[in-house]
Design an enzyme around this catalytic site. Sequence first.
Site, mmCIF file in Angstrom:
data_model
loop_
_atom_site.group_PDB
_atom_site.id
_atom_site.type_symbol
_atom_site.label_atom_id
_atom_site.label_comp_id
_atom_site.label_asym_id
_atom_site.label_seq_id
_atom_site.Cartn_x
_atom_site.Cartn_y
_atom_site.Cartn_z
ATOM 1 N N TYR A 110 0.819 -1.211 0.000
ATOM 2 C CA TYR A 110 0.000 0.000 0.000
ATOM 3 C C TYR A 110 0.857 1.267 0.000
ATOM 4 O O TYR A 110 1.870 1.309 0.692
ATOM 5 C CB TYR A 110 -0.895 0.008 1.253
ATOM 6 C CG TYR A 110 -1.805 1.209 1.291
ATOM 7 C CD1 TYR A 110 -2.980 1.220 0.540
ATOM 8 C CD2 TYR A 110 -1.489 2.332 2.048
ATOM 9 C CE1 TYR A 110 -3.810 2.325 0.545
ATOM 10 C CE2 TYR A 110 -2.320 3.440 2.053
ATOM 11 C CZ TYR A 110 -3.484 3.425 1.300
ATOM 12 O OH TYR A 110 -4.298 4.523 1.315
ATOM 13 N N TRP A 112 1.225 5.668 -1.746
ATOM 14 C CA TRP A 112 0.985 6.661 -2.798
ATOM 15 C C TRP A 112 2.121 6.755 -3.817
ATOM 16 O O TRP A 112 1.926 7.259 -4.904
ATOM 17 C CB TRP A 112 0.787 8.031 -2.164
ATOM 18 C CG TRP A 112 -0.627 8.348 -1.874
ATOM 19 C CD1 TRP A 112 -1.494 7.619 -1.095
ATOM 20 C CD2 TRP A 112 -1.372 9.486 -2.347
ATOM 21 N NE1 TRP A 112 -2.721 8.235 -1.051
ATOM 22 C CE2 TRP A 112 -2.673 9.390 -1.807
ATOM 23 C CE3 TRP A 112 -1.072 10.572 -3.150
ATOM 24 C CZ2 TRP A 112 -3.666 10.342 -2.054
ATOM 25 C CZ3 TRP A 112 -2.061 11.519 -3.388
ATOM 26 C CH2 TRP A 112 -3.342 11.400 -2.855
#
Length: 762
Positions: A110, A112
């Site tokens: 996980y 960005w």
Amino acid sequence: MSKSILHMSHWGAFDAISDGERILNTRPYDKDPEPSPILYNIPSSHHHRTRIDRPYVRSGWLENGPGSSSRRGKDKFVPLEWNDALDLLAEELKRIYSSFGAESVFGGSYGWASAGRFHHAQSQIHRFLNCMGGYVDGVDNYSFGASNVLLPHIIGSVNPTLTENPSLEAIANHSELVILFGGIATKNAANNAGGISRHNTRGWLKKAHNNGTRFILVSPLQDDIAEEANAEWIAPRPGSDTALMLALGYVLISEKLVSKEFLNKYCIGYEKLEKYILGNEDGIPKTPNWAETISEIPAPTIWKLARDMAAHRTLITVSWSLQRTQYGEQPLWMGIALASMLGQIGLPGGGFGHGFTGSFIGHNPRTMKVPALPQGKNNVNKYIPVARIADMLLNPGGSYHYKGKVLTYPDIKMVYWCGGNPFHHHQDLGRLRKAFNSLETVVVHDSFWTATTRHADFVLPATMSIERDDLGIGMGESELFAMKSITKPHGESKDDYEIFSELAHRLRIGKQFTEGRSVTDWLKCMYEKLRLDLSEMKIQAPSFQEFWDIGTYQLPTEDAPQSMLKKFRDDPTLHRLGTPSGKIEIFSSTIESFGYKDCAGHPKWLEPKEWLGSDITKHYPLHMIANQPKTRLHSQLDVGDYSQKSKISNREPLRMHPDDARKRNLSDKDVVEVFNDRGSCLAGLLISKSVRPGVVQLSTGAWYDPDENGMCKHGNPNSLTADRPTSNLSQAPTGQHALVEVRKYTKTLPKLTVMDPPSIVK
Ligand SMILES: Nc1nc2c(c(=O)[nH]1)N[C@H]1C(S)=C(S)[C@@H](COP(=O)(O)OP(=O)(O)OC[C@H]3O[C@@H](n4cnc5c(=O)[nH]c(N)nc54)[C@H](O)[C@@H]3O)O[C@H]1N2
Ligand SMILES: Nc1nc2c(c(=O)[nH]1)N[C@H]1C(S)=C(S)[C@@H](COP(=O)(O)OP(=O)(O)OC[C@H]3O[C@@H](n4cnc5c(=O)[nH]c(N)nc54)[C@H](O)[C@@H]3O)O[C@H]1N2
Ligand SMILES: [Mo]
């Protein structure tokens, strides 16, 4: 002087001039009316001493081989040649996949990472691991994990909340009253996943205010909305919003202001909620007086607010942060129920909104999909709700509830991370350390020596986006950018694609992974796909080379949305919702049938474990808000100038109300210790009246820097938060809230460790 090059980041497009190695000058994209200063973290981070210059392997792993180790996070690193590091890792991947199978590899990864469609780190790692035979994935997200699971039951899908929020233009033109639970902070609008070409929240809020729109901010922090909106501020105890909303509903009922017509036509199950609000279910009427004891908002304010809501075109918005708390499903569900009671869902500038944080709100959204790197197929069907990572690593084979099912945790041997920072994003980092220690092998690609790389066995240096070519476009955005490389790679760092390609060749899956394409081949191929889609829409897009030379291309857009669920309102039969009833489910018999006490069949006030009304306040009387940071995106580029300027004695700033500071004899700029039963950290004090009394704000993202006792010297709030799920239904993270105490730090101030590379064995 060389010419300036256009590039894209999650926090804005920009032009940069470089000498090929260093960035000499950066300026925001000339079409961006309100550029974000987060931009100025880039040049100062670029060759920072915490950039990873070459591959490293943890010294304990080299000495003892794979296996659990409490040295992770404290160990030295050994530099290796690329070939040696990749040979070693390829052998380890072979061993893990052949001995334990793909079900033993956690590749959820996980995070960005950076803007750019091709070098998108999650696509890269998932494609690679799928070629290997698959991996255990993490589903949902840290942003709106509870919404993701709850909303399909309530309005059929999470999608309307991602694509149909009324635009700021619609608000300026149509909304008379906007009540923002959790606000619409300018700091948050700085970022949009994948990039942003035009920031414009302030401008639109100003326009709305000039048009007469009245804004009411419901939040512990006064600056959760731009000054331009001229908002009134209501500051309930954090976590008490559901009680406040229930009492607003009580007023609507008792003053006969409920839209029975809307409820009958578009909703089911309202009667059960009404019974609960009136106290027929549990003997407690949810009156404004009742809500005052919980939220500390005076009952007359609640009476007046409810009447105003019914008398005007009213929009109710609930931020994602409200559901990033224990029982976070409740304020979201109750927000929708309240908007339904007002009967304005689907009317321009009225009804409900959720997650007003992406800056594309206010734009005209694009009408088409943009190309992505194909990830292939994952043959492993084991997954976890993403925030259960530490639980999974600490309880292999253990069982847990999720979406009405009982699932078991896989037995993970290897964690492979690329493009995220779990030692930023996860809660209770002391616990996560123990969880990581249990693994056989941890592999991380990153550009910087983040806390996660320091807990890894293999550390592979990834390029930053400014060091490679890509295609850039943000979520919902319509302007495609040629993201050209601005400088050459730092040290020996390589693109994630190149790292995975070289590993893949060693593992005999090279052809499958690369399809024989170079980076440029992939960019052309992805662009051509877009061009084909456009030509089917009778639009002639420029050739790749023309596009690359011009630098941007405008994709077709549609009108900005006026209201969420407008189509459903216009024709509830043709556009029936994806819920079992096809309507808005104020009561969900599906959720009721799961029998969860922490998420029942309709929204309820459930008292959280940690809030200002709990017994824990005897020891930890302050409610910490661990929200998103103003000066960076999460932990990214914390070493950069703009982020560093905000620090106090090198510590992350913590904001506190003057009354609370006085009680503790604290002065502005003091270094303080923030602590509770789970952990502690240092921070630099900022005294501010913009913070509600009883609340302290310590934003996320200061690079985690634990000392030998586990105290984070730098100010990472996840050293204090609980690794506690929202509920059995969605198992989403709850990092936004924790109870703490704060005292002056009187010992000699320790030097930060995390701002320098770890110890390297020569
Ligand atoms: N207490 C608390 N915790 C929270 C939250 C909260 O509200 N409170 N919010 C949560 C939310 S909403 C989120 S989304 C998460 C965010 O959590 P993350 O997305 O994990 O945080 P980032 O700091 O963005 O981490 C991205 C990492 O990728 C690296 N990176 C950048 N580009 C590349 C690349 O091209 N390749 C590789 N290999 N690496 C790259 C960066 O250096 C950085 O270390 O945090 C969550 N954590
Ligand atoms: N500058 C910057 N912008 C970002 C990000 C970043 O890291 N930096 N991250 C991006 C990401 S990944 C996401 S998911 C979004 C997140 O968007 P959000 O989740 O909306 O952002 P937060 O800043 O965590 O929270 C917003 C505000 O909610 C308020 N709040 C907290 N608890 C309560 C409560 O109990 N009741 C009420 N009424 N209000 C409360 C806090 O004052 C906080 O400032 O932001 C995005 N934007
Ligand atoms: Mo997020």
